[in-house]
Design a protein around this motif. Structure first.
Motif, PDB file in Angstrom:
ATOM      1  N   ARG A  72      16.141   5.114-124.840  1.00 60.98           N
ATOM      2  CA  ARG A  72      16.685   6.318-125.496  1.00 60.98           C
ATOM      3  C   ARG A  72      15.917   7.552-125.013  1.00 60.98           C
ATOM      4  O   ARG A  72      14.689   7.543-124.995  1.00 60.98           O
TER       5      ARG A  72
ATOM      6  N   GLY B  95      20.516   3.753-121.059  1.00 61.73           N
ATOM      7  CA  GLY B  95      20.935   4.920-121.843  1.00 61.73           C
ATOM      8  C   GLY B  95      21.068   6.127-120.928  1.00 61.73           C
ATOM      9  O   GLY B  95      20.457   6.170-119.858  1.00 61.73           O
TER      10      GLY B  95
ATOM     11  N   THR C 181      21.680  10.659-120.562  1.00 64.23           N
ATOM     12  CA  THR C 181      21.567  11.996-121.148  1.00 64.23           C
ATOM     13  C   THR C 181      22.149  13.011-120.172  1.00 64.23           C
ATOM     14  O   THR C 181      22.290  12.715-118.971  1.00 64.23           O
TER      15      THR C 181
END
Length: 799
Positions: free
Chosen positions: A161, A253, A255
Motif C-alpha cells: 500500500r 498495489g 498509485t
C-alpha cells in the motif's frame, strides 16, 4: 509450500507419531532441552552437605502455527505431556494465558492443543500461555507451571500500500534526463524478516516515455529531454508496487502521480505587429496616454514580465513609455506640448525585454523584440498665444491721461492665422483706470494716478480670436502688472499733532518734533526744519534742526506770563530735499503755565494739563460725545417706562365685550390695532384732531368733520340714540382715514340728556309736587346696565 512450513509440519508429525509417549517426550526434550524426574550430585554446600539438582519433567519455548488456516477442522498446535502421566487418566492438563479457552483449547487428558479460529499474524504475531499438570484426584501439581509461546507463522496475505494516493509533484520544463521529480513509498504488512512476502519492487505502468521509476527506491525521474510546458503542462503517471520481489504470484498495489511542468523563461516577448499608428490632438494635456502597445510572451507569471523602452525617436523627450504591471502593456505618455503647426508626425522605436532572463537559454537568441510607433498630430482650433506669460509696465504717477504705458501682443497659433482683438477684463479693473487698443494691444491710462493711493495695479488682458471656421471664439488671458513710479508731489508734515506747554524756567527745550512724507525717495527722506520767516522777528521760540529728521523747539524768553498770553502758535516750516522740493508750514501749539516767585509751577492751563496728561482735544471730544449718548439713552428709557404706565384702553371685562374690533385681513400685525382709537367711542366728544392711520397714507388729508350734536329728543322713540348712531355712521362713511376693512364698533352712549336729570335721592324730593317717573319704565334697565358696567350708582352717572 515453502521450506519453513515443510520443516514445521515434519516436526509436528514426528512428535505425534513416536512409538511411545516416553519417546515422544524425550524427543521433545531434545528439542527444548528440558528434563525432570531424576536427581544427581552437583557438589557440596559450605557445610559439606551434598547438593542435589532437581530435573524438570517438561519445558517448552514455543509452538508454530500457520495464519489464515482454511481447513474445516480445528488446527492442531501441539501436545503437552508430563513424565508423571502413566496413561491412567489421573493427570489433568491446565492451559492459561492469552487466548486460553477461546482461541486455544487443550484436551485435559491428552494435553493436545488446538486453535479454534483463523489467526492473523498482522493482527497479533504471537501469544504467551502457561501450562500445568495436576493430579486429577488430589489436585496436587505434578509439574510446576511452565510458560511457552505460540508464534503465528506469516503467509503472503497483504498487498503493498502506498502512503499517498495521488501524489502531486512539479518539475521545471526543459529539464535534463534523470532529473528527480518525486519519491513514492509503498509498505507491506507481511513479515519482512521471513521470506519475500514484504519485499516490494516498483514499476511504472503509465507515463512512459516521459518518466521512469527506480524499482528499489521508488524515485521518479524524467526520462525524456526538452519537455515543453507550452506544449504540454500536466502528466499522469501510474506506479505499481509488487511484493515477493516481483515474482510470479506476488501481490501488488498502484498509485497515481500528478506531475506538472513548472514554467521557465524559455520564450522571448513578441510584438503582435511591427508597426503601430496613433492619432493625437495637439491639445492633449501633458501626462496623458497617447497609445497602448502590447507584446505577447508564452511564459507565465514572473517569466512573462516585460519592460518597454524607447530606443529611438525623432522628437527627443516628447514621449515616454511605461509598463502596466497588471496587464504587461506599454503605455506611451506625452511629456512635451504638441504643436500641429510645428510638427505633425513623430516616429518612435520601441523595444521590449523580459525582466527575468535565465542564462541557460541565451543560446536560444535575444529575449527582446522591437516595433515602430507612428504618432500623428491632429490640428485643433487653439486660443491666441501671448508672446509673454506676463507683462510688467511702469508709469509715473503724474502721467497725463491717455498716456500709453506699454503694449501686449498675441497671435493665432493655427495655420489660418485668425485676427485677434484685445480687451481688459473689467473684473480686474473695476475703477476703469486703464484701457487698451483693441487692434494693436497698446495699454494707456484713463485717469490720473496716485502712487500714494495705489503703488501697483494688477489687471488681466483678454485676447479674443475671431475664426471664420468656428462659431466659438477662442480667448486667452495674460496678467499685466503696472507699477506706479513715485514723484515728489507731497510736502512733509508733522508726524503727529503736537501740543506742548512751557513752564517758568527760561531757555528750555519744550518739544522734539519729527516729520512724515508719503513719498518714497530712493535714498530715503531728508527733512529740514526752520521757523517760519514771518515769525522769526518777534519769535518767542526757536527751532533747532538736529540733522536727523527731527528738530527741537526752544524758548527764547526769560519768562512767560499766562495772564498776558496763555497760548502761543509756533509756525514750523518743514521741507524735503527732493526735486522739486516740497515744503509745508505746520503749527505747534504752546500753552503757558503759571509760576510762583521762586519759579515753581503754580497753576497750569487746563488744556495744557490735559495735554501733559496725554489726552488730546480729540480724545476729550470723544469722551464728551459718549457722555451725551449715555444721557440720551437714560432719557429715552425713562420715557418708555412712563409710556408703559399709561392707563390701558380697556379697563374692564365689559369694555372687552362692548368694544370689539375685528379685522378681515392677514397683514398689519400690531400696527392694525392702532388704525383708529377705540377710546373715542367711549366719549364721542373727545375725538383727537390729529389722529391719523399708521397703516396707510391717504392721498388727500380730510380733517374730521365736526357736526353739532342735535338737540335732545325726549320722546319714547329713542330719537337721540338713533340720531347719535346715524351721525357716527355718516362720519365714518365720509372719513378717508377710516379702516379699509369691516369692523364692529359698539358705543357706550346713552343720549345727550335725560328728563330725569339726576337719579339722586336728594334731588328727587321737590316742593313743587310729585315727580313724574314714567320714564323709568323705559330707561331704568339701561341705567342699571351702565351702573354695573362702570361700577357706580345711578346718582353718579348722567347723560
Amino acid at each position: 509450500m515453502d521450506r519453513g512450513k515443510a520443516c514445521l509440519l515434519l516436526v509436528l508429525w514426528a512428535v505425534a507419531h513416536l512409538s511411545s509417549p516416553g519417546d515422544g517426550l524425550r524427543a521433545l526434550r531434545r528439542t527444548t532441552g528440558g528434563r525432570r524426574g531424576s536427581t544427581g550430585l552437583t557438589g557440596q554446600d559450605a557445610n559439606g552437605v551434598p547438593l542435589r539438582r532437581s530435573k524438570r519433567g517438561w519445558m517448552w519455548n514455543q509452538f508454530f502455527l500457520l495464519e489464515e488456516y482454511t481447513g474445516t477442522d480445528m488446527q492442531y498446535v501441539g501436545k503437552l505431556h508430563s513424565d508423571g502421566d502413566r496413561g491412567d487418566g489421573s493427570v489433568r492438563y491446565v492451559l492459561t494465558g492469552e487466548g486460553a479457552g477461546t482461541l486455544f483449547k487443550i484436551d485435559e487428558k491428552s494435553g493436545d492443543i488446538h486453535a479454534t479460529k483463523r489467526l492473523d499474524r498482522e493482527e497479533k504475531a504471537y501469544y504467551i500461555l502457561h501450562a500445568k499438570a495436576i493430579n486429577r484426584f488430589t489436585n496436587e501439581a505434578l509439574e510446576g507451571e511452565s510458560e511457552f509461546i505460540i508464534k503465528i507463522h506469516d503467509i503472503n496475505d497483504n498487498e503493498p500500500r502506498f502512503t499517498k494516493d495521488p501524489y502531486i509533484a512539479t518539475v521545471p520544463e526543459m529539464s535534463e534526463i534523470g532529473t528527480s521529480v518525486i519519491q513514492v513509498t509503498a509498505t507491506d504488512a507481511d513479515d519482512a524478516t521471513y521470506g519475500n512476502s514484504a519485499r516490494v519492487v516498483y514499476s511504472i505502468l503509465e507515463g512512459q516515455p516521459y518518466f521512469s521509476v527506480d524499482p528499489e527506491t521508488g524515485l521518479i525521474k524524467t526520462a525524456l529531454p526538452g519537455m515543453d510546458r507550452e506544449v504540454k503542462e500536466h502528466y499522469q503517471v501510474v506506479i505499481q508496487a509488487k511484493d515477493m520481489a516481483g515474482q510470479m504470484g506476488g501481490l501488488s498495489g498502484t498509485t497515481t502521480v500528478s506531475i506538472t511542468l513548472s514554467d521557465v523563461n524559455d520564450n522571448p516577448p513578441r510584438f503582435t505587429k511591427s508597426l503601430y499608428d496613433f492619432k493625437v490632438p495637439e491639445s492633449t494635456e501633458l501626462g496623458s496616454a497617447v497609445g497602448v502597445i502590447r507584446a505577447n510572451d508564452a511564459d507565465i507569471n514572473a517569466n512573462a514580465e516585460m519592460d518597454y523602452r524607447i530606443i529611438g525617436s525623432d522628437g527627443p523627450g516628447m514621449f515616454d513609455i511605461s509598463t502596466n504591471k497588471s496587464t504587461q502593456e506599454g503605455v506611451i505618455v506625452l511629456r512635451k506640448p504638441l504643436d500641429f503647426e510645428r510638427k505633425r508626425q513623430y516616429s518612435l522605436r520601441i523595444q521590449v525585454d523580459n525582466v527575468h532572463v535565465s542564462p541557460r537559454f541565451f543560446s536560444m537568441g535575444p529575449f527582446r523584440d522591437e516595433a515602430t510607433v507612428k504618432i500623428q498630430v491632429e490640428d485643433v482650433d487653439e486660443p491666441p498665444v501671448f508672446e509673454r506669460s506676463s507683462y510688467v509696465m511702469e508709469v509715473k504717477e503724474d502721467a497725463a491721461r491717455n498716456t500709453a504705458i506699454g503694449s501686449v501682443s498675441a497671435s493665432d497659433p493655427d495655420g489660418v492665422r485668425s485676427p485677434v482683438r484685445y480687451s481688459i477684463d473689467r473684473r480686474t479693473d473695476m475703477d476703469r483706470v486703464f484701457n487698451i487698443h483693441a487692434g494693436n494691444g497698446s495699454v494707456f491710462i484713463l485717469r490720473q494716478l496716485d502712487r500714494e493711493e495705489s503703488a501697483w495695479h494688477n489687471i488681466s488682458i483678454i485676447a479674443t480670436e475671431f475664426s471664420k471656421c468656428s462659431d466659438v471664439s477662442q480667448i486667452s488671458r495674460v496678467p499685466v502688472y503696472i507699477r506706479v513710479l513715485d514723484i515728489n508731489d507731497n510736502a512733509p508734515t508733522f508726524a503727529t499733532n503736537y501740543e506742548t506747554f512751557v513752564l517758568c524756567v527760561s531757555f528750555q527745550r519744550i518739544q522734539t518734533v519729527s516729520a512724515t512724507d508719503p513719498d518714497e525717495p530712493v535714498g530715503g527722506h531728508r527733512f529740514f526744519f526752520s521757523l517760519a520767516h514771518e515769525a522769526s522777528g518777534k519769535a518767542n521760540f526757536s527751532v533747532r534742526d538736529n540733522k536727523d529728521n527731527t528738530a527741537w523747539i526752544l524758548t527764547r524768553r526769560n519768562s512767560y506770563n499766562s495772564l498776558q498770553k496763555s497760548t502761543y502758535l509756533v509756525p514750523v516750516v518743514i521741507s524735503d530735499g527732493e526735486f522739486p522740493m516740497q515744503s509745508s508750514t505746520n503749527t505747534l501749539t504752546v500753552r503757558v503755565c503759571t509760576c510762583d516767585r521762586e519759579g515753581n509751577m503754580k497753576l497750569c492751563n487746563a488744556e495744557a494739563l490735559t495735554g501733559r496728561a496725554g489726552l488730546s482735544t480729540g480724545a476729550l471730544v470723544a469722551i464728551l460725545l459718549c457722555v451725551i449718548i449715555l444721557l440720551m439713552i437714560v432719557v429715552l428709557f425713562a420715557a418708555l417706562r412712563r409710556q408703559r404706565k399709561k392707563e390701558p384702553l380697556i379697563i374692564s371685562k365689559e369694555d372687552v365685550r362692548d368694544n370689539v374690533v375685528s379685522y378681515n385681513d392677514e397683514g398689519g400685525g400690531e400696527e392694525d390695532t392702532q388704525a383708529f382709537d377705540i377710546g373715542t367711542l367711549r366719549n364721542p366728544e373727545a375725538i383727537e384732531e390729529s389722529k391719523q392711520r399708521r397703516d396707510i397714507v391717504p392721498e388727500t388729508f380730510y380733517p374730521p368733520v365736526r357736526r353739532p350734536a342735535p338737540p335732545p329728543a325726549r320722546d319714547n322713540n329713542n330719537g337721540d340714540v338713533r340720531d347719535f348712531i346715524n351721525q357716527r355712521l355718516q362720519e365714518n362713511d365720509s372719513d378717508p382715514t377710516a379702516p379699509p376693512y369691516d369692523s364692529l364698533a359698539t358705543y357706550a352712549y346713552e343720549g345727550n340728556g335725560s328728563v330725569a336729570e339726576s337719579l339722586s335721592s336728594l334731588e328727587s324730593v321737590t316742593t313743587e309736587g310729585d315727580q313724574d317717573y314714567n320714564y323709568l319704565s323705559e330707561w331704568g334697565p339701561r341705567f342699571k346696565k351702565l351702573a354695573d358696567m362702570y361700577g357706580g350708582d345711578d346718582s353718579d352717572r348722567d347723560s
